[in-house]
Write a protein that holds these residues in place. Structure first.
Motif, short mmCIF file in Angstrom:
data_model
loop_
_atom_site.label_atom_id
_atom_site.label_comp_id
_atom_site.label_asym_id
_atom_site.label_seq_id
_atom_site.Cartn_x
_atom_site.Cartn_y
_atom_site.Cartn_z
N LYS A 155 -40.34 112.41 18.89
CA LYS A 155 -40.01 113.32 19.68
C LYS A 155 -38.39 113.15 20.04
CE LYS A 155 -44.12 114.54 22.08
NZ LYS A 155 -44.93 114.69 23.54
N LYS A 156 -38.02 111.99 20.36
CA LYS A 156 -36.78 111.76 20.68
C LYS A 156 -35.97 112.06 19.28
CE LYS A 156 -37.10 108.41 24.30
NZ LYS A 156 -37.13 106.87 24.84
N LYS A 208 -36.63 114.31 17.11
CA LYS A 208 -36.57 115.66 16.71
C LYS A 208 -35.53 116.37 17.78
CE LYS A 208 -41.17 116.23 14.96
NZ LYS A 208 -42.42 116.60 15.07
N ALA A 209 -35.57 115.91 19.00
CA ALA A 209 -34.54 116.44 20.13
C ALA A 209 -33.18 115.91 19.68
CB ALA A 209 -35.01 115.99 21.40
N PHE A 210 -32.94 114.78 19.27
CA PHE A 210 -31.73 114.37 18.87
C PHE A 210 -31.38 113.80 17.58
CE2 PHE A 210 -32.66 113.89 23.47
CZ PHE A 210 -31.52 114.70 23.88
#
Length: 208
Positions: free
Chosen positions: A196-197, A199-201
């Motif tokens: 998730k991290k 994908k977000a950054f």
């Protein structure tokens, strides 16, 4: 007047020396079967002139030594030789010791190493009591008891540790049976959080 048969029985006896140990040894063997006497030893104090007990008593004595670790000690008081030496004016010379062959047989005790320990102590004079003749044996017994206590303490601690380990294993087994994939859940959660991290950054992985 005594009964004639008892009188005749008495007159037929021969008093030629030699203590009769049959009755004392029988009583000792009987005592060993009582709880308060089961850990006792036998001490024979004699001038050395003994008659060997009956065969069945000797077998019982040998069995008690093997089964109950019975130890027989003998103390020889050579009174007859000392008296004869004084009568002859030889009190200063060393008197010949008594025949203690029967006492040696009775006081031969087996040891754990398979050897035999003959526990016969000959009393020569009062100087023999300046030291404790049993001190060395008592010290050895105390050391054995101390070692036994240490071994028992270690054994009890090891049993407790293994029981705790077994209980912990059973607890973990129950959890795994209830949730078969539980051991993978934590790693899976960490992987998802990392994805998730990323994908977000997208450039976060390159910054480090």
């Amino acid at each position: 007047l005594p009964h004639p048969q008892r009188l005749l029985s008495f007159l037929e006896k021969v008093f030629n020396g030699g203590s009769d140990l049959n009755e004392p040894m029988k009583r000792c063997m009987d005592k060993l079967h009582q709880a308060e006497w089961s850990n006792s030893d036998v001490l024979i104090v004699s001038d050395g002139e003994l008659r060997c007990p009956q065969d069945d008593l000797m077998r019982q004595l040998s069995g008690a030594k093997d089964k109950w670790n019975l130890r027989v000690h003998g103390v020889v008081l050579p009174a007859s030789e000392t008296i004869r030496a004084k009568k002859k004016g030889e009190a200063e010379s060393e008197a010949e010791g008594p025949d203690i062959s029967v006492l040696r047989t009775l006081c031969t005790n087996p040891t754990r190493g398979g050897k035999e320990d003959i526990c016969v102590h000959v009393f020569r004079d009062w100087n023999a009591f300046s030291t404790d003749v049993f001190a060395e044996e008592e010290l050895s017994i105390q050391k054995s008891v101390s070692r036994g206590k240490l071994v028992e303490e270690w054994r009890q601690r090891e049993i407790a540790r293994l029981q705790d380990q077994e209980r912990l294993g059973q607890k973990n087994d129950r959890k795994l049976r209830a949730h078969p994939g539980m051991k993978y859940d934590k790693a899976e959660r960490k992987k998802k959080q990392k994805d998730k991290k990323l994908k977000a950054f997208p450039g976060m992985n390159q910054q480090f």
